[in-house]
Scaffold this motif. Structure first.
Motif, mmCIF file in Angstrom:
data_model
loop_
_atom_site.group_PDB
_atom_site.id
_atom_site.type_symbol
_atom_site.label_atom_id
_atom_site.label_comp_id
_atom_site.label_asym_id
_atom_site.label_seq_id
_atom_site.Cartn_x
_atom_site.Cartn_y
_atom_site.Cartn_z
ATOM 1 N N GLU A 2 33.645 7.491 -0.539
ATOM 2 C CA GLU A 2 33.158 6.298 0.153
ATOM 3 C C GLU A 2 33.457 5.056 -0.681
ATOM 4 N N GLU A 46 26.403 2.999 3.549
ATOM 5 C CA GLU A 46 26.468 4.453 3.464
ATOM 6 C C GLU A 46 26.454 4.891 1.994
ATOM 7 N N ASP A 77 23.018 4.712 0.788
ATOM 8 C CA ASP A 77 22.223 5.761 1.395
ATOM 9 C C ASP A 77 22.464 7.062 0.660
ATOM 10 N N GLN A 78 23.695 7.336 0.300
ATOM 11 C CA GLN A 78 24.001 8.581 -0.392
ATOM 12 C C GLN A 78 23.483 8.548 -1.842
ATOM 13 N N PHE A 133 20.612 3.613 8.321
ATOM 14 C CA PHE A 133 21.509 4.222 9.305
ATOM 15 C C PHE A 133 21.989 3.195 10.308
ATOM 16 N N ALA A 184 24.489 0.799 8.735
ATOM 17 C CA ALA A 184 25.804 1.374 8.407
ATOM 18 C C ALA A 184 26.586 1.730 9.655
ATOM 19 N N LYS A 185 25.894 2.367 10.642
ATOM 20 C CA LYS A 185 26.630 2.863 11.792
ATOM 21 C C LYS A 185 26.788 1.840 12.877
#
Length: 614
Positions: free
Chosen positions: A7, A52, A55-56, A72, A75-76
């Motif tokens: 990423e 993302e 988030d990871q 979420f 990011a999405k």
């Protein structure tokens, strides 16, 4: 951990792409709105990848809003979905502009190529124009140099300047024409005088020159008087050419000057001569006609000619010469007249009213006004003819009246001689002499009447046998006194041999005319022969009979053409100019001829008479 690394790698790739788009932003001219949407789309996608990654990494408190986990959604939805949408929309608007930019680039390339071609062509034109102007400038300098050489070395005076203003320049010929050594000297003299036209004598000529220079494009044959340095007045002919300014007005002139003083003086002298000659022709008592040789028509006549003919000058010009001058319309004298050789004869002039005027005509061929012409002078001899006729009438009357007394003298002598035995010898001889002389006088009277009839054409010729040698011998006896006085040697020949003195050939003739002819010709030979000279008379028989008389001494050349004409004489004392004339008349009346031949080399004159034989 691998996923986080991927990423992060994707994040940097997208960041690099965004950086490239931002760097290329300055060069984008078309589709800038779509290009902006693409950049915003990349930013949102980059934001989504960043979310993302966070988030990871599971960072505490990151992505939490009021205990709600929004990582979420950011990011999405915001990152990937909204960014992708904006990226697609931007590409939709921006990609067509790439084709437009290619077209623009092609247009720019074409424009650049055309501009370069135009630049090259224009450069070549400028180079050609520069070359042409250089050549023109060189030719102009050459032309100016030639003009300068012609101007300075011209044999004709030249000056040029502003119309009505000062003269700019004169050449040497102009200055020398007016007695100055150089144009500079003349310019100084005029500057001292304070007048550009100080060398022109008449102010009216100055006004005329300036006026014509202002109003005419070209002035020709303008004659003015100019004063030389030494004060002498000269006649000058001017010719001027003018140049116009942008307003169409004459402002500059070139003048060419030529000294025509001598020519004008000759022309005036010629005019005076023409007037004097015209006065002479107009006052002459002789009519003068000029006839055009090509057209055979009258070209001019003087007042006396007009008076004699009855025509006016307008009526005379163009009139056929045959109608007035030729006398006999069937005869034209042109062919027998040589240029410069006069021809004279008696004729008559046919007047306008049809009457004929007796004239003595003199003709000479010459050139008048550049054309071959015949100059005819006519002298009125009508009064002379009337006087001649009157004299002939008086002579005939006197001659006729003299015959009576002479016949009376002859008859008286004969009556006295009837008693010759009672008369002494001396008286008888005198009576015979008187009788012979009276008979000769009677014969002479008869001869004069006969000659008159021959001239008038009324003589009737009746020949009879005549001993021609007896006539010759008797004539020589009668001329014995003159022959002895001049100590002449006279020889008589018959058929080439000496004359035996006896007998004579007989020929048909008129005794009186034959005796007169022989007597006149022998008398002429005796008188013309020099003292101590020789005279020869010879007769050759045959048909015709030829009688030849030769004497020393040549007839003068001026007398030869008119030797047999009436009143033609060489200046002999007591000469009347009728002897040879009557001899030719007598010979012609008897059907014979008389010819003259002269030898200058031998100083000898020969008369040859031919008469019809028996």
């Amino acid at each position: 951990m691998l996923e986080v690394t991927l990423e992060i790698l994707r994040f940097f790739v997208l960041a690099l792409a965004l950086g490239l788009f931002i760097h290329a932003d300055r060069s984008v001219s078309y589709g800038r709105r779509g290009f902006l949407l693409i950049k915003i789309g990349f930013l949102l996608i980059l934001f989504g990848v960043f979310m993302e990654i966070t988030d990871q990494l599971d960072i505490p408190g990151w992505g939490m809003v009021a205990d709600v986990h929004v990582n979420f959604y950011l990011a999405k939805v915001v990152g990937q979905l909204a960014g992708s949408v904006l990226l697609l929309v931007g590409l939709w608007f921006w990609l067509p502009s790439i084709r437009t930019m290619d077209e623009v680039q092609e247009a720019l390339d074409r424009a650049r190529s055309e501009l370069e071609e135009h630049f090259v062509a224009r450069t070549r034109e400028l180079e050609a124009e520069v070359d042409r102007r250089c050549k023109a400038e060189a030719e102009g300098r050459i032309s100016d140099e030639r003009r300068r050489i012609l101007f300075e070395n011209s044999p004709i005076g030249i000056t040029h300047g502003f119309v009505g203003g000062r003269f700019v320049e004169r050449n040497r010929a102009y200055a020398r024409m007016l007695g100055y050594d150089s144009p500079e000297e003349m310019a100084q003299a005029q500057a001292l005088a304070g007048d550009t036209f100080s060398h022109i004598v008449d102010p009216a000529d100055v006004e005329r020159i300036v006026g014509q220079a202002r109003n005419e494009d070209y002035v020709k044959d303008l004659i003015v008087r100019m004063r030389r340095k030494d004060g002498e007045i000269r006649w000058i002919r001017l010719e001027m050419a003018m140049a116009r300014d942008h307003h169409g007005r004459n402002y500059y002139f070139y003048a060419f000057a030529l000294d025509v003083t001598e020519r004008k003086e000759r022309s005036e002298a010629l005019e005076r001569y023409k007037r004097r000659l015209k006065g002479i022709f107009d006052s002459l008592p002789v009519g003068i006609f000029v006839v055009d040789r090509e057209t055979h028509t009258m070209a001019w006549a003087n007042p006396e000619a007009l008076r004699m003919s009855g025509y006016t000058l307008d009526q005379m010009i163009g009139l056929p010469c045959r109608e007035a001058l030729c006398g006999d319309a069937s005869f034209c004298p042109w062919g027998g007249i040589e240029e410069g050789v006069p021809c004279t004869d008696e004729s008559f002039l046919t007047r306008k009213d049809g009457t004929r005027l007796p004239v003595l005509k003199n003709m000479v061929s010459t050139v008048v006004d550049g054309r071959e012409s015949l100059v005819v002078s006519l002298q009125d001899i009508s009064e002379q003819k009337r006087l001649e006729e009157l004299r002939e009438d008086v002579n005939r009357i006197v001659t006729h009246d003299l015959k009576g007394p002479i016949i009376g003298v002859i008859n008286g002598c004969r009556l006295l001689l009837l008693e010759e035995e009672s008369l002494d010898a001396e008286l008888s001889e005198m009576l015979h002499l008187i009788e012979n002389q009276a008979e000769k006088a009677l014969q002479m009277i008869g001869l004069s009447l006969a000659l008159y009839k021959i001239e008038a054409g009324t003589f009737t010729y009746e020949p009879e046998p005549v001993a021609v040698m007896d006539v010759v011998r008797e004539t020589l006896v009668n001329l014995g006194g003159r022959i002895e006085d001049k100590r002449l040697a006279v020889s008589v020949l018959l058929d080439g041999g000496p004359d035996p003195g006896l007998g004579s050939p007989m020929i048909p003739a008129n005794p009186l005319l034959l005796e007169t002819m022989v007597a006149n010709l022998l008398l002429n030979a005796v008188e013309a022969a020099p003292e101590g000279g020789e005279v020869s008379v010879g007769l050759e028989q045959g048909d015709p009979v030829v009688l030849t008389m030769v004497n020393a001494g040549a007839v003068p050349e001026a007398l030869r053409e008119t030797f047999f004409e009436k009143y033609s004489t060489g200046g002999k004392p007591g000469g009347t100019g009728l002897g040879t004339y009557s001899a030719r008349l007598a010979a012609g009346a008897m059907g014979g001829t008389v010819e003259l031949s002269v030898s200058d080399d031998e100083d000898r004159t020969t008369l040859r008479v031919t008469l019809p034989g028996a």
